[in-house]
Scaffold this active site. Structure first.
Site, PDB file in Angstrom:
ATOM      1  N   HIS A 167       0.795  -1.231   0.000  1.00 18.37           N
ATOM      2  CA  HIS A 167       0.000   0.000   0.000  1.00 18.37           C
ATOM      3  C   HIS A 167       0.827   1.281   0.000  1.00 18.37           C
ATOM      4  CE1 HIS A 167      -3.013  -2.914   0.833  1.00 18.37           C
ATOM      5  NE2 HIS A 167      -3.749  -2.281   1.698  1.00 18.37           N
TER       6      HIS A 167
ATOM      7  N   HIS B  86      -3.465  -1.600  -3.986  1.00 19.52           N
ATOM      8  CA  HIS B  86      -4.681  -0.927  -3.488  1.00 19.52           C
ATOM      9  C   HIS B  86      -4.796   0.430  -4.183  1.00 19.52           C
ATOM     10  CE1 HIS B  86      -7.883   0.653  -1.146  1.00 19.52           C
ATOM     11  NE2 HIS B  86      -7.762  -0.175  -0.124  1.00 19.52           N
TER      12      HIS B  86
ATOM     13  N   GLU C 266     -12.839  -9.063   1.831  1.00 19.05           N
ATOM     14  CA  GLU C 266     -13.642  -7.817   1.729  1.00 19.05           C
ATOM     15  C   GLU C 266     -14.075  -7.589   0.295  1.00 19.05           C
ATOM     16  OE1 GLU C 266     -10.518  -5.161   3.405  1.00 19.05           O
ATOM     17  OE2 GLU C 266     -11.541  -5.382   5.311  1.00 19.05           O
TER      18      GLU C 266
ATOM     19  N   CYS D 124      -9.346   2.501   8.704  1.00 14.97           N
ATOM     20  CA  CYS D 124      -9.595   3.245   7.480  1.00 14.97           C
ATOM     21  C   CYS D 124     -10.941   3.969   7.521  1.00 14.97           C
ATOM     22  CB  CYS D 124      -9.546   2.308   6.271  1.00 14.97           C
ATOM     23  SG  CYS D 124     -10.497   0.798   6.490  1.00 14.97           S
TER      24      CYS D 124
END
Lengths: 641, 641
Positions: free
Chosen positions: A135, A187, A314, A410
């Site tokens: 990330h 991401h 997710e 987040c």
């Protein structure tokens, strides 16, 4: 500005009402609260370590890095939210706090522009070495968004200079040129951030860099696959089913026809694609955006406006696979839906985009934050039996009550930055006037052809059906006012200065072109009957069930109103339902009430005798306000009988 | 014999009909097929390595151990099944094959009696060091069951000697005496095996050893916890939620009030508890067995007779948490239900025990094996959408079609040994006569007070309602015949020699005491209307739905008969349903047919307009026979409309 057509934040003032209250809460409670959390000063909440990490990296204090690879991004999102607050509400103390923090960030930044406390403090030798998992560009993207927001709010270039230096490093580092890394981030986020930076600085090279990241994604040879091989690093657990499609990187993005993989990443990618489609006039990206939008809303969207139905990774799964108890519906993913929808409105003014934006906002996103602004949901299920959720593995990420912070935090600052910039979503400036998307009580200010116009919008939306707008140009002025007629609404009526007007919406907007006089009064009525919504039968877990909706608000049953074992509560087809304003309940809302039926427990687990039932005074509350009265059962989809 | 009241296997001959066909299949196809699988000679199936491992351990060939810690148990269960086959059908070739195999086992056995190829070949230094995870005593238990079965079938003591030597080693090794290990196995099985060994050899010390394992389980200080600490070995993933309760070892077994943890282990433990309660006349164990039985059948039992609703750890969860798509319902666990139920019938003759035994047998267990006997299910869901099951993590252990073998192949040989010993479940010998539990066409032979009686039982059960029994004592003989009147049956009638008899079942059994004449004819009619079964509304995933049942057979909808998207198929409350014998479908069965309704896809994902429907000729097939026509959707719980 975040959206090319958005009014500057300081030209929209939310005065009172449901959304204004959330905006105020974010401004007065959430942003200060999260600053405490980011400084590890909230007792009982999971620590953040964010500010600490930057202070250590800046050499201001000794210590070790705390948290996950992407920890910096929580702080970046908070800076962005705080900047939005400064844009609308001057606050010398907050501004000074930000100045100090930005000085720390600037000190922490490497001479070459690199800024990421995890890699600076823990693995300096591994910069850009694991784009798949780590990330780095995602964190950079959030930092860039923060820098742009701070510059736009304050006019100061302190953080903008930091993030430009960072973006310039990224521009030198990534690409298809000699010595460059032909990679992209696992991401997505940097892409949409770079478009913002291009717009804020006027430097199109940042948009070109975003376009590189979009275009290169999923190309053969596959960079992330090569990188994995180089590290001899097998695909991690969350890529078990879908491989690189988990990261939307299995093939070029223009070849996608269904949303796939990690939901937040998919939505951030789509937001960037829509941005770039507009910015670069890229017709193939426009087509891709429409294709994916259509798939998203017709096969992958929860009724609450959430996306991502698979906790494991997710992720998106199969079309129509939207189970309520295992809904992941991450708060960030619903925010991502809003990002995408808002940008689609910039590609084409069509009510459907604003409908979905409103659905996600009033339902899934609102669920993400407690009424008092200090507790948050990451996962937003549409059905909860707390004891079961605590025992089943596929529910192990479900919290049965909101919590103060998360190890991976987040969502809370994402909610904060969304509400702090809510003005972005209210209207679109048009060459010939303005289009209104969201009806929240507010005073608006904008210019048409150089002339300033003010709107005083008065409404109790979403609780009441009436929206009154007083149009206040300095002098009579011809322009087009487009008013969104929501897709859920039938029989809307419109009057100007007391005179009923014919209403023939074009693509979901009533188009009113005239010479507006100071003091013209528009009165829009959006009937909000209680609707029993059914899902397409391919959404198998909702078969035989209805959800209640009134206006944009989706309702749910909760244990405090209806007792436990909500699966036993049924709604007769013939039951009449009434909406009642309750000024005290959950900060004031409209509840739906009626005569329901409760099926009694059976004498044995399985029985052939018809079940006994009893009448039940059923009450449904807005889904976005659930879980504000202690732990208990909840369900959106109600058995019809 | 396995059960103290069971008829010896060779005194029950299944002649024809539904169960007889499965018994024949197991005898003629499954047992030979599995021998091939255990020898790694089945193309396309996962390898077993079982025979190979013993040959290597015996020094008969070079090589390495293949498989999991408990690999030996697959072979042990197969030996047991093969022995049962020999008990009813002499087969010189099979007997010789077993003799050779047993010679290999004996050669592999250590001088001290130890026998476990994993630990002998891979970790000889770690014997008994990880009772929590490594299943050593579990494997020993299966070996002991095999040895007892082989002895009882053939009269040969070859394998019995091996397993006695092993049991004696275990007796010396485990216990509370000085130098002994105060432990017990993480996976129960040794306990029930030792009771069998005690009964077969007449040596009560083996039952005492079983009692030690039962009594010591979960006592403080907790052996398994201490052992984990000694190894500095944290609890493994499958103990995430329930800790040592996953192994029924968090507290003493007599304190359990709900079934908990790994379902197969819980059922094997309960079977052993019931055995010992009877064997030792232990009143507290009797009470525990009844408490747990009651909880099991009133809160934790799938309508198919399966148990274990959580794939993660193959576990029990909360009461009434029995989702159909995530049903684990392992084949072995349903077999465990049958083991427990049969032993409860030895504690108390009560129809409820046999009802559950029959439910598990005709539904969950039958589902475990394909019609041709060569493919198996480990997991038996009550609802399947193949594309979704392949994408969702919580379904990743679901196979959408049966497979030839498993890496962890506990289930296939368990099905084999169950059907090979089906005679055990048909009847209970009583001091004053006999009680019949299962109605399968068969010839029975037994003795009452030294006099032999034969029964010729003729029926097409479970397809037809009539059961005819001709009683054939050598001479007139007074004894009590108890005939089970199933719990699902209302309005059963009984005639003897054409004369209608009053029927007042006692605890689920019609009690017929008389002087029986050779040739007396009993005619029992068990009406089998099609039943719409509803679940207790606390079983939330079945709310608003019905399951179809006829006699002991639970039905399901399958895609080949009803098309895909079975969630859209509803059964009107008023629809009349008919049962039809289909001699060709799925080997011959009764199907249920009627007029259903199919809800049409909506124009959009969510809609307020009532759905369009169309009539549908609905057909349900027996659940136990599903998935024999290719991959497709299936569901037991049908939406009622």
């Amino acid at each position: 500005m975040n959206y090319i057509s958005a009014l500057p934040l300081n030209q929209v003032r939310f005065t009172r009402g449901f959304l204004a209250e959330r905006v105020r809460l974010v401004r007065e409670v959430v942003i200060p609260y999260q600053w405490e959390a980011l400084n590890d000063r909230v007792a009982g909440a999971e620590p953040s370590g964010c500010v600490h990490n930057f202070q250590v990296a800046a050499g201001e204090k000794p210590g070790k890095f705390y948290g996950l690879f992407w920890q910096d991004s929580d702080l970046a999102k908070w800076i962005e939210a705080a900047a939005y607050r400064l844009a609308t509400h001057a606050d010398a103390a907050l501004e000074a706090e930000l100045d100090r923090l930005i000085a720390t960030l600037a000190k922490a930044q490497g001479a070459d522009g690199y800024l990421n406390t995890y890699f600076q403090l823990v693995e300096p030798q591994n910069r850009w070495a694991n784009l798949r998992d780590c990330h780095e560009l995602y964190v950079a993207g959030h930092m860039i968004e923060a820098g742009v927001a701070h510059f736009q709010a304050t006019g100061k270039r302190t953080l903008l200079a930091v993030v430009r230096k960072l973006a310039d490093l990224i521009e030198r580092t990534f690409g298809l040129g000699p010595g460059q890394i032909p990679g992209y981030c696992g991401h997505e986020e940097i892409e949409l951030a770079l478009v913002k930076l291009a717009r804020a600085t006027g430097e199109t090279r940042y948009a070109q860099l975003a376009a590189y990241f979009i275009d290169q994604r999923g190309q053969s040879p596959n960079y992330l696959m090569e990188e994995s091989r180089r590290r001899a690093d097998p695909l991690p657990w969350h890529m078990y089913f879908d491989g690189l499609a988990t990261l939307q990187a299995a093939r070029p993005v223009r070849e996608l026809t269904e949303p796939v993989g990690h939901a937040v990443r998919q939505m951030y990618l789509l937001a960037a694609m829509a941005d770039l489609a507009h910015e670069l006039g890229d017709a193939s990206l426009v087509r891709s955006c429409h294709t994916l939008w259509s798939s998203l809303v017709s096969r992958h969207l929860y009724i609450t406006g959430g996306v991502g139905s698979e906790p494991y990774g997710e992720k998106f799964t199969e079309p129509f696979d939207l189970p309520p108890d295992r809904a992941y519906s991450e708060t960030c993913a619903a925010i991502g839906v809003i990002f995408f929808a808002r940008r689609m409105l910039d590609l084409e003014l069509r009510g459907e985009f604003a409908d979905v934006m409103e659905r996600s906002l009033y339902n899934n996103v609102l669920s993400g934050m407690s009424l008092d602004g200090t507790k948050f949901f990451y996962v937003n299920p549409l059905e909860l039996i707390p004891a079961v959720a605590k025992r089943r593995y596929e529910c192990h990420l479900v919290k049965t009550q909101r919590v103060g912070w998360f190890g991976c935090a987040c969502c809370p600052p994402n909610v904060a930055r969304l509400f702090a910039s809510l003005a972005d979503y209210v209207a679109s400036l048009r060459p010939d006037g303005i289009a209104l998307h969201l009806y929240a009580e507010s005073d608006l200010r904008f210019t048409v052809g150089g002339a300033e116009v003010k709107f005083a919008l008065r409404t109790d939306y979403p609780w009441t059906e009436e929206v009154a707008i007083e149009v206040r140009p300095a002098a009579p002025l011809e322009f087009t006012l487009q008013l969104r007629i929501p897709g859920w609404c039938r029989g809307a009526t419109l009057a100007i200065n007391g005179q009923s007007q014919p209403l023939a919406p074009v693509k979901g907007y009533a188009v009113l072109r005239r010479v507006w006089q100071p003091g013209d009064k528009i009165f829009l009525t959006l009937p909000m009957p209680i609707e029993r919504v059914r899902a397409d039968p391919r959404l198998s877990t909702a078969a035989g069930k209805v959800a209640l909706q009134r206006g944009p608000v989706v309702y749910c049953l909760e244990e405090p109103d209806n007792g436990a074992n909500l699966a036993a509560v049924t709604l007769p087809r013939t039951a009449s339902l009434t909406a009642r304003r309750d000024a005290t309940l959950l900060g004031g809302c409209v509840v739906i009430e009626g005569q329901g039926v409760r099926v009694q427990p059976s004498p044995s687990l399985y029985t052939t005798t018809p079940p006994k039932t009893e009448a039940l005074s059923l009450r449904a509350i807005p889904y976005g306000l659930w879980a504000n009265r202690g732990e208990g059962e909840m369900r959106v989809w109600i058995q019809e009988s």
